[in-house]
Every structure is written in structure tokens, then in C-alpha cells.
Design a protein around this motif. Structure first.
Motif, PDB file in Angstrom:
ATOM      1  N   LYS A 107      -1.339   6.132   0.496  1.00  0.00           N
ATOM      2  CA  LYS A 107      -1.185   8.192  -0.265  1.00  0.00           C
ATOM      3  C   LYS A 107      -2.865   7.561  -1.137  1.00  0.00           C
ATOM      4  CE  LYS A 107       0.883  11.617  -2.664  1.00  0.00           C
ATOM      5  NZ  LYS A 107       1.902  11.793  -3.346  1.00  0.00           N
ATOM      6  N   LEU A 110      -6.338   6.946   1.420  1.00  0.00           N
ATOM      7  CA  LEU A 110      -6.941   8.249   1.309  1.00  0.00           C
ATOM      8  C   LEU A 110      -6.805   8.725   0.502  1.00  0.00           C
ATOM      9  CD1 LEU A 110      -2.787   9.462   3.338  1.00  0.00           C
ATOM     10  CD2 LEU A 110      -5.259  10.467   4.123  1.00  0.00           C
ATOM     11  N   TRP A 131      -0.273  17.230   6.382  1.00  0.00           N
ATOM     12  CA  TRP A 131       1.030  16.444   5.349  1.00  0.00           C
ATOM     13  C   TRP A 131       0.056  17.590   3.987  1.00  0.00           C
ATOM     14  CZ3 TRP A 131      -0.686  12.422   1.981  1.00  0.00           C
ATOM     15  CH2 TRP A 131       0.217  11.585   1.467  1.00  0.00           C
ATOM     16  N   TYR A 134      -2.952  16.520   1.315  1.00  0.00           N
ATOM     17  CA  TYR A 134      -4.720  16.389   2.307  1.00  0.00           C
ATOM     18  C   TYR A 134      -5.050  17.159   1.496  1.00  0.00           C
ATOM     19  CZ  TYR A 134      -3.232  13.707   6.663  1.00  0.00           C
ATOM     20  OH  TYR A 134      -2.463  12.605   7.381  1.00  0.00           O
ATOM     21  N   ASP A 210      -4.928   8.360   9.991  1.00  0.00           N
ATOM     22  CA  ASP A 210      -3.456   8.408   9.277  1.00  0.00           C
ATOM     23  C   ASP A 210      -2.433   7.725  10.416  1.00  0.00           C
ATOM     24  OD1 ASP A 210      -0.849   8.656   7.591  1.00  0.00           O
ATOM     25  OD2 ASP A 210      -1.973   9.981   6.892  1.00  0.00           O
ATOM     26  N   ILE A 212       0.439   6.545   9.815  1.00  0.00           N
ATOM     27  CA  ILE A 212       1.972   5.066   9.100  1.00  0.00           C
ATOM     28  C   ILE A 212       2.935   6.341   9.569  1.00  0.00           C
ATOM     29  CG2 ILE A 212       1.926   7.562   7.709  1.00  0.00           C
ATOM     30  CD1 ILE A 212       2.045   5.244   5.752  1.00  0.00           C
ATOM     31  N   SER A 243       5.636   1.528   4.500  1.00  0.00           N
ATOM     32  CA  SER A 243       6.658   3.053   4.071  1.00  0.00           C
ATOM     33  C   SER A 243       7.382   3.389   5.021  1.00  0.00           C
ATOM     34  CB  SER A 243       5.713   4.520   3.399  1.00  0.00           C
ATOM     35  OG  SER A 243       5.319   3.867   1.901  1.00  0.00           O
ATOM     36  N   ARG A 252       5.485   1.014  -2.033  1.00  0.00           N
ATOM     37  CA  ARG A 252       3.641   1.592  -2.195  1.00  0.00           C
ATOM     38  C   ARG A 252       2.902  -0.090  -1.809  1.00  0.00           C
ATOM     39  NH1 ARG A 252       4.480   4.488  -1.695  1.00  0.00           N
ATOM     40  NH2 ARG A 252       2.252   6.053  -2.783  1.00  0.00           N
TER      41      ARG A 252
HETATM   42  C1  LIG Z   1       1.419  11.796   6.390  1.00  0.00           C
HETATM   43  C2  LIG Z   1       1.531  11.066   5.613  1.00  0.00           C
HETATM   44  N1  LIG Z   1       0.152  10.788   5.200  1.00  0.00           N
HETATM   45  C3  LIG Z   1       0.486   9.294   4.231  1.00  0.00           C
HETATM   46  C4  LIG Z   1       2.165   9.009   3.314  1.00  0.00           C
HETATM   47  C5  LIG Z   1       1.978   7.979   2.198  1.00  0.00           C
HETATM   48  O1  LIG Z   1       2.758   6.783   2.813  1.00  0.00           O
HETATM   49  P1  LIG Z   1       2.776   6.539   1.423  1.00  0.00           P
HETATM   50  O2  LIG Z   1       3.594   5.912   1.104  1.00  0.00           O
HETATM   51  O3  LIG Z   1       2.285   4.708   1.764  1.00  0.00           O
HETATM   52  O4  LIG Z   1       1.715   6.542   0.377  1.00  0.00           O
HETATM   53  C6  LIG Z   1       2.547  10.001   3.894  1.00  0.00           C
HETATM   54  C7  LIG Z   1       3.983  10.773   2.379  1.00  0.00           C
HETATM   55  O5  LIG Z   1       4.921  10.680   3.293  1.00  0.00           O
HETATM   56  C8  LIG Z   1       2.506  10.774   4.573  1.00  0.00           C
HETATM   57  O6  LIG Z   1       3.991  11.840   5.634  1.00  0.00           O
END
Ligand SMILES: Cc1ncc(COP(=O)(O)O)c(C=O)c1O
Length: 408
Positions: A107, A110, A131, A134, A210, A212, A243, A252
Motif C-alpha cells: 500500500k 502504491l 481494489w 487505487y 500489482d 500481491i 501480506s 506490514r
Molecule cells: C490488490 C491489493 N493491492 C495491495 C494491497 C495492499 O497490501 P499490503 O498489505 O501489502 O499493504 C491489497 C490489500 O488488500 C490488495 O488487495
């Protein structure tokens, strides 16, 4: 002595940020729980598994070995080396030390990337459903979210035509999220290459990949954007984190690989705001990335069973809920358009996905997130990363609640 009134004005920047569409539902869920009413939550965006023992132990060792002080802003040498090995091993991407940053969650990466590159009027393209953060991050950065809504029948995936139509001279970013939260869709390497073919005509556009949910793929094969289109690497920020992959949401730690100028900008912003991500978390993240990965197969298998369990039960709610089988991530995104106009036994008319989510919570005892929050309504998102027993009960309660709806 009378004091002067406090000036409670907030900045114009903050005024552009919209409150969460799910605020009221979250409040109701909290109130119901406080009153002792049973609520099963299908709203959390995190795995219910514990962080694996070897990762926990690495953090404990780190604390006891004194790894408790400030580190390099963008991450320790040890962590950056582990991230570089991960990118090489899993994505065939080679990033040098100065092309890698570790931050307080994906997060933060981004957010900082948008803040570092967007000026007023710049546009960032995102694909609905997207998400929740954004669009608001782009707004905070003074930019304009440009939302493309692909057809649900194409799995909510961006096509080259749609992308070409959306690009303007102001486009600064394309935000790509594969696997996608909330739709669970996954882009193949070929699909990513077709998007890259469009972007080649627009050298100003940067790509935020992204990744993740990379580890949670059931059908098909994950490909990272710069891996599929290597000539795009110098304008792609490849974002990932621990995460979702390792059940470490609370720790985090997110990381990214990208061009030096951009990583340098992220580091500058981070150095004047939060500095390094937690030193202890960095030790744990390095252990996660460098350690055994085999347990992920077991986790994937368990999640797949849950996905299929939920889909099987919810099929009974058709045609009020329509579901596709998502290829990846741990969410179902159910079309609930057939519930609009229906009446609840309490006499309320369902006129939006927020109404349906409120009804499912208050009279079905299940918390879900309305699609409005993800820029595509009327849908509800169900996160199925919870115990099989709770998931089964939640889905049955949803079906029963849907069956109690009557036409008006
Ligand atoms: C698509 C997406 N990107 C980024 C994140 C953020 O993840 P992080 O816990 O690494 O900040 C999330 C968290 O829900 C997510 O769903």
C-alpha cells in the motif's frame, strides 16, 4: 477566558477523498458483534492461516539479536538480496539493489509511486472492479482516476481495444492487478503482451503491476507484466509483498522492483515520511522469501477446496446471485442485479448492492462487501479465507436469506 474557535477546515487534498462505501456496514457489523449477535465475516482481505512458524522464529531471533534499530530507508541489504532472488526465481526479473525498495506494505509503495509521479490533471487508468484504494490514492495525489469497465463475460479483464480508447495525452499510469481483488481474474502472459503492444505507442504511460496475489492461483499460470513484456521493464513498477502470500498482513511489508529513477523517488519520499519498514518485519520477510515455499501448495489446495465449497452452496442462490469461477485470489464477486427490486421479509426494498449487503448482515448474519466499493455495482464480494465450517454456515445463511426475498 473564552478561547477562539478551532479552525477545523481540512485540506483541499483531503476533501477530494471519498469516504468508504462500506463504512455503514462495517459499523453495523461492529455493533452487532458488540451486542453479542453472531456475525460471520466474509469481508476480510486476509488469510485466516497463521504466519508460518519458521517466519515467526526468524523475527524472534531478529529481536534477540538486536535487529531493532533504524535500517537503510529502502530496506536492509539482507532483505533486498532476498527480494532480488525472489524476482529472479519466480518472475525471471533481474533487479539490481538500487532498483528495489521495501516499504510498509504494498500500500505504501502504491501511494508513494502515485504521489511521486502525478501532477494535477494527470490520469491513472484502472480496471473495474478494482481494489478500493487505487482511486482514492490517485485523488490524494491530485490525479484523476480513469475507470475502464470490461465485460463481465470476459472475466472483467482489460482488452487492448479498451486500453487504447482510454489513453489520453494525460495518462500517466496503467494500474494492473493480476490476480485481481475483487474479481479473482488472472491475465495470461499473452494477454499482458497484447496490452504491452498498445503501450508501446504511448511511451509516457507507466505500468503499475500489482502482483500481491501472485501465490494464490488455482487455474492458469501467473505472469508478471515486465516478465511477459521485457521491453516494458524500464517503465514498470512490479509491486508485491508478504501480506497475502505468507499470511503476514499485520507485519506490514511490501516491496517493488522498478527503474532506478522511480525507486529513488520512492526512497526519497519514504526517507522524509516513515523511513524504513519495521526492522523486525524485514527479518521475517527475508525468511519468508528465502525459506521453504512448499507449504504454499497446501495453502492453495485448502483455498481451492473452500472456493469450490462456497461456489457449490451459493449455486442454490441462483438466479439471484450469479457467480463465475475465479481463477485466483480468495474472493468471489457475485452479480446480484437480480435481487434489485426484491423485498425483504421486513418490508425493505433492495435497491442497491449496499442494501443487499446490509440485509445479509442484519438478517442473514453474514458480512460481505458491496461492489459499489470496488467501482462496479451491483455485486457483492465474498472473501472465503475462513474456516470450512464458518464458510459453509455463511454461504448457507446467504442462500437462505436470498430465498426469503420476494418480488415487489
Ligand atoms: C490488490 C491489493 N493491492 C495491495 C494491497 C495492499 O497490501 P499490503 O498489505 O501489502 O499493504 C491489497 C490489500 O488488500 C490488495 O488487495
Amino acid at each position: 477566558m473564552s478561547s477562539l474557535p478551532v479552525d477545523v477546515r481540512l485540506s483541499r487534498r483531503l476533501a477530494s477523498v471519498r469516504p468508504s462505501a462500506t463504512g455503514a456496514i462495517t459499523d453495523t457489523a461492529r455493533r452487532m458483534k458488540a451486542e453479542g449477535k453472531p456475525v460471520i465475516s466474509l469481508s476480510a482481505g486476509e488469510l485466516d492461516f497463521d504466519t508460518p512458524a519458521h517466519i515467526q522464529q526468524a523475527a524472534i531471533d531478529g529481536i534477540q539479536n538486536g535487529q531493532t534499530r533504524y535500517t537503510n530507508v529502502g530496506g536492509t541489504q539482507q532483505l533486498k538480496a532476498a527480494i532480488a532472488r525472489k524476482f529472479q526465481r519466480d518472475n525471471d526479473l533481474h533487479y539490481a539493489d538500487a532498483e528495489i525498495i521495501a516499504s510498509t506494505g504494498a500500500k505504501q509503495i502504491l501511494f508513494n509511486a502515485l504521489l511521486a509521479t502525478i501532477d494535477a490533471g494527470d490520469e491513472a487508468i484502472m480496471v473495474a472492479p478494482y481494489w478500493v484504494s487505487y482511486s482514492e490514492m490517485v485523488r490524494i495525489a491530485d490525479g484523476e482516476p480513469i475507470v475502464i469497465t470490461p465485460d463481465a463475460t470476459s472475466g472483467f479483464k482489460l482488452t487492448p481495444d479498451l486500453l487504447a480508447q482510454a489513453i489520453t495525452p494525460n495518462t500517466r499510469w496503467l494500474i494492473l492487478n493480476s490476480p485481481c481483488n475483487p474479481s479473482g481474474s488472472l491475465y495470461s502472459a499473452d494477454e499482458l503482451r497484447a496490452l504491452a503492444a498498445v503501450l508501446r505507442h504511448h511511451p509516457r504511460v507507466l505500468v503499475m503491476a500489482d502482483d500481491i496475489y501472485e501465490e494464490i492461483v488455482f487455474d492458469g499460470e501467473f505472469a508478471s507484466f515486465a516478465q511477459a513484456a521485457p521491453d516494458m521493464k524500464d517503465r514498470t513498477l512490479t509491486i508485491n509483498g508478504v501480506s497475502k502470500a505468507y499470511a503476514m498482513t499485520g507485519w506490514r511489508l511490501g516491496y517493488a522492483g522498478g527503474p532506478r529513477w522511480l525507486i529513488g523517488a520512492l526512497e526519497l519520499l519514504q526517507s522524509q515520511s516513515t523511513s524504513n519498514p519495521s526492522s523486525v518485519t524485514q527479518v521475517a520477510a527475508a525468511a519468508a522469501l528465502d525459506g521453504p515455499q512448499e507449504f504454499l501448495d497446501t495453502w492453495r489446495a485448502r483455498l481451492r477446496v473452500r472456493r469450490d465449497l462456497a461456489l457449490g452452496i451459493l449455486a442454490d442462490a441462483a438466479p439471484l446471485l450469479t457467480l463465475q469461477t475465479p481463477a485466483a485470489a480468495f474472493y468471489l464477486y457475485a452479480d446480484c442485479s437480480a435481487t434489485l427490486g426484491m423485498k425483504t421479509p421486513q418490508g425493505a426494498v433492495i435497491s442497491s448492492d449496499i442494501d443487499l449487503a446490509t440485509y445479509l448482515l442484519e438478517h442473514g448474519g453474514v458480512a460481505v462487501v458491496p461492489g459499489t466499493a470496488f467501482g462496479l455495482a451491483p455485486y457483492i464480494r465474498l472473501a472465503y479465507a475462513l474456516s470450512d465450517t464458518d464458510l459453509k454456515a455463511a454461504c448457507e445463511q446467504i442462500v437462505a436469506a436470498c430465498k426469503r426475498l420476494v418480488p415487489t
